[in-house]
Design a protein around this motif. Structure first.
Motif, PDB file in Angstrom:
ATOM      1  N   LEU A  93     -41.418 -78.443 -80.752  1.00 13.70           N
ATOM      2  CA  LEU A  93     -39.919 -78.870 -81.317  1.00 13.70           C
ATOM      3  C   LEU A  93     -39.897 -79.967 -82.445  1.00 13.70           C
ATOM      4  CD1 LEU A  93     -38.286 -79.043 -77.651  1.00 13.70           C
ATOM      5  CD2 LEU A  93     -37.546 -77.286 -79.724  1.00 13.70           C
ATOM      6  N   GLY A  94     -41.235 -80.603 -82.512  1.00 13.80           N
ATOM      7  CA  GLY A  94     -41.326 -81.610 -83.487  1.00 13.80           C
ATOM      8  C   GLY A  94     -41.643 -80.598 -84.749  1.00 13.80           C
ATOM      9  N   GLY A  95     -42.371 -79.491 -84.774  1.00 14.13           N
ATOM     10  CA  GLY A  95     -42.632 -78.626 -85.688  1.00 14.13           C
ATOM     11  C   GLY A  95     -41.385 -78.149 -86.347  1.00 14.13           C
ATOM     12  N   VAL A  96     -40.624 -77.611 -85.187  1.00 11.21           N
ATOM     13  CA  VAL A  96     -39.150 -77.046 -85.790  1.00 11.21           C
ATOM     14  C   VAL A  96     -38.438 -78.163 -86.714  1.00 11.21           C
ATOM     15  CG1 VAL A  96     -36.837 -76.300 -84.798  1.00 11.21           C
ATOM     16  CG2 VAL A  96     -39.252 -75.333 -83.977  1.00 11.21           C
ATOM     17  N   ALA A  97     -38.357 -79.436 -86.130  1.00 11.17           N
ATOM     18  CA  ALA A  97     -37.677 -80.520 -86.658  1.00 11.17           C
ATOM     19  C   ALA A  97     -38.375 -80.730 -88.142  1.00 11.17           C
ATOM     20  CB  ALA A  97     -37.968 -81.747 -85.936  1.00 11.17           C
ATOM     21  N   GLU A  98     -39.716 -80.730 -88.163  1.00  6.25           N
ATOM     22  CA  GLU A  98     -40.302 -80.947 -89.516  1.00  6.25           C
ATOM     23  C   GLU A  98     -39.966 -79.804 -90.411  1.00  6.25           C
ATOM     24  OE1 GLU A  98     -44.953 -80.754 -90.973  1.00  6.25           O
ATOM     25  OE2 GLU A  98     -44.517 -81.742 -89.025  1.00  6.25           O
ATOM     26  N   ALA A  99     -39.726 -78.607 -90.115  1.00  9.18           N
ATOM     27  CA  ALA A  99     -39.580 -77.671 -90.793  1.00  9.18           C
ATOM     28  C   ALA A  99     -38.285 -77.704 -91.359  1.00  9.18           C
ATOM     29  CB  ALA A  99     -39.836 -76.259 -90.240  1.00  9.18           C
ATOM     30  N   MET A 100     -37.319 -78.040 -90.413  1.00  9.97           N
ATOM     31  CA  MET A 100     -35.897 -78.058 -91.002  1.00  9.97           C
ATOM     32  C   MET A 100     -35.520 -79.214 -91.940  1.00  9.97           C
ATOM     33  SD  MET A 100     -34.540 -75.472 -89.718  1.00  9.97           S
ATOM     34  CE  MET A 100     -32.643 -75.718 -89.990  1.00  9.97           C
ATOM     35  N   ARG A 101     -36.506 -80.300 -91.790  1.00  8.11           N
ATOM     36  CA  ARG A 101     -36.372 -81.470 -92.553  1.00  8.11           C
ATOM     37  C   ARG A 101     -36.683 -80.969 -94.246  1.00  8.11           C
ATOM     38  NH1 ARG A 101     -38.361 -84.591 -88.259  1.00  8.11           N
ATOM     39  NH2 ARG A 101     -36.523 -85.719 -87.409  1.00  8.11           N
ATOM     40  N   ARG A 102     -37.411 -79.662 -94.196  1.00  9.15           N
ATOM     41  CA  ARG A 102     -37.684 -79.448 -95.850  1.00  9.15           C
ATOM     42  C   ARG A 102     -36.310 -78.814 -96.158  1.00  9.15           C
ATOM     43  NH1 ARG A 102     -41.778 -75.055 -94.882  1.00  9.15           N
ATOM     44  NH2 ARG A 102     -41.616 -74.847 -97.355  1.00  9.15           N
ATOM     45  N   ASN A 103     -35.356 -78.440 -95.393  1.00  9.49           N
ATOM     46  CA  ASN A 103     -34.291 -78.057 -96.027  1.00  9.49           C
ATOM     47  C   ASN A 103     -33.151 -79.146 -96.572  1.00  9.49           C
ATOM     48  OD1 ASN A 103     -35.034 -75.701 -94.925  1.00  9.49           O
ATOM     49  ND2 ASN A 103     -33.640 -75.614 -93.253  1.00  9.49           N
ATOM     50  N   SER A 104     -32.673 -78.954 -97.627  1.00 12.26           N
ATOM     51  CA  SER A 104     -31.646 -80.078 -98.351  1.00 12.26           C
ATOM     52  C   SER A 104     -30.243 -79.642 -97.558  1.00 12.26           C
ATOM     53  CB  SER A 104     -31.419 -79.701 -99.869  1.00 12.26           C
ATOM     54  OG  SER A 104     -30.979 -78.458-100.123  1.00 12.26           O
ATOM     55  N   GLN A 105     -29.565 -80.406 -97.459  1.00  9.17           N
ATOM     56  CA  GLN A 105     -28.216 -80.130 -96.869  1.00  9.17           C
ATOM     57  C   GLN A 105     -27.548 -79.047 -97.592  1.00  9.17           C
ATOM     58  OE1 GLN A 105     -26.947 -81.537 -93.923  1.00  9.17           O
ATOM     59  NE2 GLN A 105     -25.536 -79.914 -94.263  1.00  9.17           N
ATOM     60  N   THR A 106     -27.837 -79.149 -98.828  1.00  6.86           N
ATOM     61  CA  THR A 106     -27.187 -77.943 -99.723  1.00  6.86           C
ATOM     62  C   THR A 106     -27.648 -76.714 -99.206  1.00  6.86           C
ATOM     63  OG1 THR A 106     -26.891 -79.358-101.546  1.00  6.86           O
ATOM     64  CG2 THR A 106     -26.697 -77.275-102.140  1.00  6.86           C
ATOM     65  N   PHE A 107     -29.223 -76.510 -99.301  1.00  2.00           N
ATOM     66  CA  PHE A 107     -29.716 -75.206 -98.643  1.00  2.00           C
ATOM     67  C   PHE A 107     -29.078 -74.923 -97.128  1.00  2.00           C
ATOM     68  CE2 PHE A 107     -32.581 -72.793 -96.165  1.00  2.00           C
ATOM     69  CZ  PHE A 107     -32.765 -71.584 -96.918  1.00  2.00           C
ATOM     70  N   TYR A 108     -28.932 -75.708 -96.309  1.00  8.04           N
ATOM     71  CA  TYR A 108     -28.377 -75.636 -94.965  1.00  8.04           C
ATOM     72  C   TYR A 108     -27.237 -74.985 -95.168  1.00  8.04           C
ATOM     73  CZ  TYR A 108     -27.390 -75.965 -90.109  1.00  8.04           C
ATOM     74  OH  TYR A 108     -27.262 -75.697 -88.833  1.00  8.04           O
ATOM     75  N   ASP A 109     -26.164 -75.577 -96.015  1.00  6.20           N
ATOM     76  CA  ASP A 109     -24.802 -75.055 -95.937  1.00  6.20           C
ATOM     77  C   ASP A 109     -24.875 -73.858 -96.828  1.00  6.20           C
ATOM     78  OD1 ASP A 109     -24.238 -77.533 -94.805  1.00  6.20           O
ATOM     79  OD2 ASP A 109     -23.395 -78.572 -97.076  1.00  6.20           O
ATOM     80  N   ASP A 110     -25.619 -73.409 -97.691  1.00  6.25           N
ATOM     81  CA  ASP A 110     -25.632 -72.263 -98.193  1.00  6.25           C
ATOM     82  C   ASP A 110     -26.139 -71.238 -97.438  1.00  6.25           C
ATOM     83  OD1 ASP A 110     -24.677 -73.251-100.571  1.00  6.25           O
ATOM     84  OD2 ASP A 110     -26.608 -73.014-101.711  1.00  6.25           O
ATOM     85  N   MET A 111     -27.166 -71.465 -96.461  1.00  6.47           N
ATOM     86  CA  MET A 111     -27.749 -70.513 -95.550  1.00  6.47           C
ATOM     87  C   MET A 111     -26.769 -70.198 -94.351  1.00  6.47           C
ATOM     88  SD  MET A 111     -31.173 -71.142 -93.281  1.00  6.47           S
ATOM     89  CE  MET A 111     -30.566 -72.659 -92.162  1.00  6.47           C
ATOM     90  N   VAL A 112     -26.174 -71.125 -93.881  1.00  6.60           N
ATOM     91  CA  VAL A 112     -25.062 -70.811 -92.786  1.00  6.60           C
ATOM     92  C   VAL A 112     -23.812 -70.139 -93.247  1.00  6.60           C
ATOM     93  CG1 VAL A 112     -26.143 -72.540 -91.184  1.00  6.60           C
ATOM     94  CG2 VAL A 112     -24.031 -73.269 -92.710  1.00  6.60           C
ATOM     95  N   ALA A 113     -23.426 -70.249 -94.733  1.00  6.77           N
ATOM     96  CA  ALA A 113     -22.388 -69.815 -95.095  1.00  6.77           C
ATOM     97  C   ALA A 113     -22.516 -68.140 -95.742  1.00  6.77           C
ATOM     98  CB  ALA A 113     -21.766 -70.553 -96.407  1.00  6.77           C
ATOM     99  N   PHE A 114     -23.647 -67.784 -95.883  1.00  5.14           N
ATOM    100  CA  PHE A 114     -24.186 -66.331 -96.412  1.00  5.14           C
ATOM    101  C   PHE A 114     -24.488 -65.632 -95.204  1.00  5.14           C
ATOM    102  CE2 PHE A 114     -27.239 -63.904 -99.225  1.00  5.14           C
ATOM    103  CZ  PHE A 114     -26.250 -63.009 -99.714  1.00  5.14           C
TER     104      PHE A 114
END
Length: 197
Positions: A93-114
């Protein structure tokens, strides 16, 4: 409609381009970045970019898939370095958290909207829930976790991960996906202990 010209590139060059594209998307999102801008920033032609994928949308999908694939590979390598069931869950779970920290909020927002990338994200979060359940089952088999609580925890984790993926849990807590996965690991491990340390 005219198909863009493609230029053949070797696999090493293609891999390098895809990695650089992924880094740009993770840092800035992908909605506003054009193929022309990518070509300028990567010092290559559009034809070279089209050798990686035929359209910008396919580039986005490819980069997103590669992000999740490479992250999963790194996480599993780290998990394999541990034998203690609690530590394996924490590392996962720490690894998943670390991976997700590589995402900017902009990427995250784009990813969930597309839709295509939202589907990739949903598929990978479902895999994460399944993997945590497997790790809990390993802990139960090893006598480290209580069986009844382990089964409940596995379902609870699946619901929590679904809540992160859908955005409901993030909206209600104000947390990022990375912080939510990190906190989930802490809560899970403290609740699953079969005996005090």
């Amino acid at each position: 409609m005219k198909t863009p010209r493609r230029r053949r590139v070797d696999s090493a060059r293609r891999e390098s381009l895809l990695d650089n594209i992924q880094q740009i998307f993770l840092a800035e999102g992908f909605t506003t970045v054009t193929i022309g801008e990518l070509a300028d920033r990567l010092h290559c032609s559009r034809a070279t970019l089209y050798s990686v994928a035929s359209t910008k949308e396919q580039l986005v999908v490819l980069a997103t898939k590669e992000f999740f694939r490479s992250s999963a590979e790194i996480i599993e390598r780290r998990v394999s370095e541990h034998t203690d069931p609690r530590q394996r869950i924490l590392v996962y779970l720490g690894g998943v958290a670390e991976a997700m920290r590589r995402n900017s909020q902009t990427f995250y927002d784009d990813m969930v909207a597309f839709a295509p990338t939202a589907e990739i994200y949903a598929r990978n979060t479902a895999r994460a829930a399944t993997r945590v359940r497997e790790l809990i089952d390993e802990g139960i088999a090893a006598g480290e976790f209580r069986s009844a609580d382990g089964n409940f925890a596995a379902h609870l984790v699946a619901l929590a991960i679904e809540g992160v993926q859908s955005g409901v849990l993030l909206d209600r807590t104000g947390m990022s996906a990375a912080d939510a996965f990190s906190e989930l690991g802490t809560l899970l491990l403290n609740g699953l202990r079969s005996r005090p340390d």
